[in-house]
Scaffold this motif. Structure first.
Motif, PDB file in Angstrom:
ATOM      1  N   ASP B  45      40.006  27.174   0.434  1.00 48.38           N
ATOM      2  CA  ASP B  45      40.771  27.672  -0.713  1.00 48.38           C
ATOM      3  C   ASP B  45      40.264  27.056  -2.022  1.00 48.38           C
ATOM      4  N   LYS B  89      49.258  33.721  -2.423  1.00 48.70           N
ATOM      5  CA  LYS B  89      49.276  33.446  -0.993  1.00 48.70           C
ATOM      6  C   LYS B  89      50.719  33.521  -0.461  1.00 48.70           C
ATOM      7  N   ARG B  92      51.819  37.082  -0.354  1.00 54.23           N
ATOM      8  CA  ARG B  92      51.183  37.805   0.751  1.00 54.23           C
ATOM      9  C   ARG B  92      51.876  37.485   2.076  1.00 54.23           C
ATOM     10  N   ALA B 100      54.705  27.739   1.217  1.00 48.19           N
ATOM     11  CA  ALA B 100      53.238  27.933   1.288  1.00 48.19           C
ATOM     12  C   ALA B 100      52.529  26.590   1.205  1.00 48.19           C
TER      13      ALA B 100
END
Lengths: 162, 183
Positions: B45, B89, B92, B100
């Motif tokens: 990431d 993220k 999603r 997250a």
């Protein structure tokens, strides 16, 4: 209870793959998004350094030119439109009124001959003969007036002969 | 300072842009990487975000007005890109940003690019419990060793507020670690 002191930990514990930083420039410079801004087109050397002068020179040149309020094209177009409108109203195409004065003898004669009018057809146009006799046409026309008309009518002989 | 001005000038010049950009990447890649890595946690990431950050810098260098220092402008872009990455993220995965972050921490145990011991892992878990701004301040001060003045330019926050924020963060983390390690 033992109080935990943060200064015991000095490193986050994260590491990178071997050689990651050594190859990063190549990776980032090979990115399509970076490349796309270099789309293969080139400009002449020094183009961007001189573009201000070029544009300003052109701008000044245009400013010095006399700008006419009405140019030739505008004038011709305006005159054409005006003339068209004028002609439209002066032509007799919209004039639908037809008077007996506007009919000459030849037109009338041609009409009667070509239409093959019978006396009965003319009689049919006058539905009520009594009304006609009552209208007093004969009385309203004096003998002197009739004589005067017959003497002045140039074509009377033509009608009589026919 | 002169070097930075020259570099900015070259970055804005079409003829020198690529060369100057290469220099810029070489100079700042590690600092920006660690800044991003401390926020997003995983190397993969961090790599994505670092590349996006440099692409953004490359494409927007003409908008850089020089009102702040180049490095603080780049750090700001890196910070925003990292936060945007986490938000996307979370969206999603249909979870909150905090969840997250927690998920990223949980994955560290199996991450080949994390070599921390138990204490270091616990520290990451403790950081994840902080509000986002405090996490940023803590990471920048503790791991990146930035000065309050620099942090103030990057985060557009007064030095006093940053100091207060950092001390609160340290206190919370120590409390968290004390509790968890004495269990």
């Amino acid at each position: 209870m033992k109080k935990y002191k943060l200064k015991n930990i000095k490193h986050s514990g994260f590491k990178t793959p071997e050689g990651y930083f050594e190859t990063f420039e190549a990776t980032i410079l090979n990115q399509d998004k970076i490349k796309s801004s270099e789309n293969g087109f080139k400009v002449p050397q020094g183009y961007f350094e001189t573009i201000e002068d070029t544009v300003l020179n052109k701008f000044n040149q245009k400013k010095n030119n006399i700008i006419q309020l009405f140019n030739r094209k505008t004038v011709i177009a305006s005159l054409s439109i005006a003339a068209s409108i004028l002609l439209l109203f002066n032509l007799s195409i919209f004039d639908k009124q037809i008077t007996f004065d506007s009919l000459d003898n030849e037109t009338l004669e041609s009409f009667v001959l070509n239409q093959e009018l019978e006396s009965s057809d003319i009689a049919n146009l006058i539905p009520n003969t009594e009304e006609l006799s009552n209208a007093g046409i004969a009385e309203s026309v004096s003998d002197a007036l009739l004589e005067n008309y017959l003497l002045n009518a140039e074509d009377i002989e033509d009608f009589l002969s026919e | 300072m002169i070097d930075e001005l020259k570099l900015i000038e070259q970055l804005k010049s079409p003829n020198h842009k690529e060369h100057a950009f290469r220099e810029l990447v070489a100079k700042y890649k590690e600092r920006l990487y660690w800044h991003i890595r401390n926020i997003v946690k995983s190397h993969q990431d961090a790599d994505d975000v670092l590349q996006n950050t440099f692409i953004k810098i490359f494409k927007n260098i003409h908008n850089f007005k020089g009102e702040s220092k180049l490095y603080s402008w780049m750090y700001r872009i890196a910070t925003n890109e990292s936060i945007t990455f986490i938000n996307k993220k979370a969206k999603r995965l249909q979870i909150t940003n905090e969840e997250a972050q927690q998920l990223a921490i949980n994955k560290l145990t199996t991450d080949v690019y994390f070599e921390g011991d138990e204490a270091q892992l616990k520290l990451q878990q403790a950081i994840a419990t902080l509000p986002q701004k405090q996490q940023l301040v803590f990471n920048m001060k503790y791991f990146e060793d930035l000065k309050y003045k620099e942090m103030s330019e990057i985060l557009k926050t007064s030095e006093g507020a940053l100091k207060a924020s950092y001390h609160i963060a340290v206190k919370k983390i120590e409390e968290y670690l004390t509790n968890i390690l004495n269990l």
